[in-house]
Motif scaffolding. Structure first.
Motif, mmCIF file in Angstrom:
data_model
loop_
_atom_site.group_PDB
_atom_site.id
_atom_site.type_symbol
_atom_site.label_atom_id
_atom_site.label_comp_id
_atom_site.label_asym_id
_atom_site.label_seq_id
_atom_site.Cartn_x
_atom_site.Cartn_y
_atom_site.Cartn_z
ATOM 1 N N UNK A 11 0.910 -1.145 0.003
ATOM 2 C CA UNK A 11 -0.001 -0.123 -0.065
ATOM 3 C C UNK A 11 0.863 1.380 0.046
ATOM 4 N N UNK A 12 1.730 1.479 -1.148
ATOM 5 C CA UNK A 12 2.598 2.574 -1.183
ATOM 6 C C UNK A 12 1.847 3.738 -1.374
ATOM 7 N N UNK A 13 2.680 5.066 -0.926
ATOM 8 C CA UNK A 13 2.038 6.280 -1.117
ATOM 9 C C UNK A 13 2.471 6.608 -2.669
ATOM 10 N N UNK A 14 1.647 7.423 -3.203
ATOM 11 C CA UNK A 14 1.969 7.924 -4.689
ATOM 12 C C UNK A 14 3.141 8.315 -4.918
ATOM 13 N N UNK A 15 3.512 9.206 -3.877
ATOM 14 C CA UNK A 15 5.133 9.977 -3.902
ATOM 15 C C UNK A 15 5.862 9.241 -2.977
ATOM 16 N N UNK A 16 7.090 8.854 -2.747
ATOM 17 C CA UNK A 16 7.703 8.014 -1.876
ATOM 18 C C UNK A 16 8.106 9.002 -0.512
ATOM 19 N N UNK A 17 7.736 8.487 0.511
ATOM 20 C CA UNK A 17 7.653 9.003 1.621
ATOM 21 C C UNK A 17 6.922 10.042 1.955
ATOM 22 N N UNK A 18 5.803 10.208 1.219
ATOM 23 C CA UNK A 18 4.992 11.562 1.353
ATOM 24 C C UNK A 18 3.451 10.992 1.465
ATOM 25 N N UNK A 19 2.976 11.545 2.625
ATOM 26 C CA UNK A 19 1.550 11.083 2.708
ATOM 27 C C UNK A 19 0.504 11.373 1.754
ATOM 28 N N UNK A 20 -0.147 10.541 1.329
ATOM 29 C CA UNK A 20 -1.071 10.961 0.179
ATOM 30 C C UNK A 20 -2.315 11.895 0.572
ATOM 31 N N UNK A 21 -2.559 11.586 1.993
ATOM 32 C CA UNK A 21 -3.911 12.444 2.660
ATOM 33 C C UNK A 21 -3.643 13.824 2.973
ATOM 34 N N UNK A 22 -2.160 14.195 3.500
ATOM 35 C CA UNK A 22 -2.020 15.589 4.048
ATOM 36 C C UNK A 22 -0.660 16.105 3.679
ATOM 37 N N UNK A 23 0.292 15.355 2.983
ATOM 38 C CA UNK A 23 1.514 15.644 2.289
ATOM 39 C C UNK A 23 2.816 15.919 3.171
ATOM 40 N N UNK A 24 2.339 15.239 4.336
ATOM 41 C CA UNK A 24 3.540 15.272 5.476
ATOM 42 C C UNK A 24 4.436 14.358 4.918
ATOM 43 N N UNK A 25 5.633 14.159 5.937
ATOM 44 C CA UNK A 25 6.539 13.086 5.729
ATOM 45 C C UNK A 25 6.167 11.912 6.263
ATOM 46 N N UNK A 26 6.584 10.676 5.684
ATOM 47 C CA UNK A 26 6.280 9.758 6.059
ATOM 48 C C UNK A 26 7.666 8.920 6.855
ATOM 49 N N UNK A 27 7.549 8.241 8.132
ATOM 50 C CA UNK A 27 8.774 7.700 8.681
ATOM 51 C C UNK A 27 8.639 6.400 9.213
ATOM 52 N N UNK A 28 9.732 5.877 9.523
ATOM 53 C CA UNK A 28 9.754 4.481 10.021
ATOM 54 C C UNK A 28 9.572 4.495 11.617
ATOM 55 N N UNK A 29 8.628 3.753 12.318
ATOM 56 C CA UNK A 29 8.679 4.017 13.886
ATOM 57 C C UNK A 29 9.795 3.260 14.471
#
Ligand code: AMP
Length: 196
Positions: free
Chosen positions: A122-140
């Motif tokens: 279930x990857x985001x459209x742009x790597x490491x960017x949230x589809x819903x709000x555009x913020x950064x994705x991170x690994x907990x």
């Protein structure tokens, strides 16, 4: 998905704790050390957090607790609050262990809205960017390999006994959690008998 379908709040104790960590509160500072190692935050603290949250006006018609209870003392604590609450059902999403490891290791979480992604399923459209709000994705920190092992051990020791606790109370719904989110959601809705 279930929160939307039933119009009741989704309450994740992990999200509440991560907000405390981000805000730098005393609780957050104490919790961070335990969370980063995959250990549980003390039961009395967790029961207190949940008691306060369930007193909110949005919980009157029901709520979904995610990640709580995680131990027998927490389940007893919740049961003591139950007089003031709607009847509870516990859901166990059953997933093979190797699949759990793959899901957690590949999970990425949005720093801002907390949406979750999987790098391949279930990857985001742009790597490491949230589809819903555009913020950064991170690994907990606790989604890293060594901590995942520690969390699974804690699960087996502290949390698995809850299956018996809720089975005895005839309040356990077991759902096959293997497959896509859509498949699992359909099984969950039919298991809970809340389909529209
Ligand atoms: P989660 O987001 O549910 O995977 O929780 C992340 C971490 O927060 C856990 O590994 C624990 O360290 C802590 N945590 C969340 N919920 C609880 C709980 N009910 N009891 C104790 N610790 C919790």
């Amino acid at each position: 998905m279930l929160s939307k379908q039933l119009s009741i709040p989704h309450i994740s104790t992990g999200d509440i704790l991560r907000d405390e960590v981000q805000g730098g509160s005393e609780l957050g500072i104490k919790a961070k050390g335990l969370m980063d190692k995959g250990q549980l935050v003390p039961d009395d603290v967790m029961v207190g957090i949940v008691r306060d949250r369930l007193g909110g006006p949005d919980c009157i018609d029901g709520f979904i607790l995610d990640g709580f209870p995680r131990s027998l003392p927490q389940a007893s604590g919740l049961e003591k609050l139950q007089g003031q609450l709607p009847a509870l059902l516990a859901v166990s999403l059953n997933v093979p262990l190797d699949e759990v490891v793959k899901r957690l290791g590949q999970r990425r979480t949005c720093r801002s809205c907390k949406a979750m992604y999987h790098r391949t399923l279930n990857p985001p459209k742009v790597e490491d960017v949230c589809d819903s709000c555009g913020s950064e994705l991170y690994q907990r920190e606790d989604d890293k390999k060594d901590v995942i092992q520690a969390r699974l051990e804690v699960y087996q020791r502290e949390t698995e006994p809850l299956l018996g606790f809720y089975r005895e109370r005839d309040a356990l719904v077991e759902v096959d959690g293997d497959g896509t989110a859509k498949d699992v959601f359909q099984r969950l809705v039919s298991g809970l008998e809340v389909g529209s």
